[in-house]
Design an enzyme around this catalytic site. Structure first.
Site, PDB file in Angstrom:
ATOM      1  N   CYS A  34       0.986  -1.250  -0.069  1.00 21.16           N
ATOM      2  CA  CYS A  34      -0.024  -0.035   0.163  1.00 21.16           C
ATOM      3  C   CYS A  34       0.880   1.277   0.067  1.00 21.16           C
ATOM      4  O   CYS A  34       0.457   2.089  -0.763  1.00 21.16           O
ATOM      5  CB  CYS A  34      -0.960  -0.064   1.097  1.00 21.16           C
ATOM      6  SG  CYS A  34      -2.180  -1.261   0.916  1.00 21.16           S
ATOM      7  N   HIS A  35       1.923   1.527   0.865  1.00 21.36           N
ATOM      8  CA  HIS A  35       2.685   2.637   1.283  1.00 21.36           C
ATOM      9  C   HIS A  35       4.160   2.318   1.102  1.00 21.36           C
ATOM     10  O   HIS A  35       4.826   3.081   1.253  1.00 21.36           O
ATOM     11  CB  HIS A  35       2.274   3.484   2.261  1.00 21.36           C
ATOM     12  CG  HIS A  35       0.649   3.611   2.326  1.00 21.36           C
ATOM     13  ND1 HIS A  35      -0.161   3.061   3.068  1.00 21.36           N
ATOM     14  CD2 HIS A  35      -0.127   4.203   1.431  1.00 21.36           C
ATOM     15  CE1 HIS A  35      -1.616   3.321   2.944  1.00 21.36           C
ATOM     16  NE2 HIS A  35      -1.471   4.265   1.909  1.00 21.36           N
ATOM     17  N   GLY A  36       4.267   1.102   0.889  1.00 20.87           N
ATOM     18  CA  GLY A  36       5.830   0.815   0.810  1.00 20.87           C
ATOM     19  C   GLY A  36       6.575   0.232   1.992  1.00 20.87           C
ATOM     20  O   GLY A  36       7.810   0.417   2.141  1.00 20.87           O
TER      21      GLY A  36
END
Ligand code: FES
Length: 89
Positions: A34-36
């Site tokens: 999702c956001h790494g």
């Protein structure tokens, strides 16, 4: 994720501690799609935005030998459960 090592058995939550996406396995640990956020094999945060490590969960065993993972009870990272069979020696 269930981990079985000579030290025993552990269960690590694959739910990202940022906003709850399911992390995927990489060669070196885990990464959130999702956001790494990146986590190492012990679930420690390598890079954010995740604010906390992946949760290690309590493992126990019923009298018939079935392993249970209590997703509501967190244990310290590095705590391994010793299966009953391995305690007999
Ligand atoms: Fe995993 Fe945002 S939910 S990095």
């Amino acid at each position: 994720r269930i981990v079985s090592t000579p030290q025993g058995i552990a269960a690590m939550s694959m739910i990202c501690t940022h906003l709850g996406c399911i992390v995927g396995e990489t060669a070196d640990g885990f990464q959130c799609p999702c956001h790494g956020s990146v986590f190492d094999l012990q679930g420690r945060v390598v890079s954010g935005p995740a604010p906390r490590p992946l949760r290690w969960l309590e493992v126990s065993q019923t009298v018939d030998g079935t392993l249970l993972v209590n997703s509501a009870k967190e244990v310290n990272a590095g705590v391994f459960y010793q299966p009953l069979e391995s305690r007999k020696s």
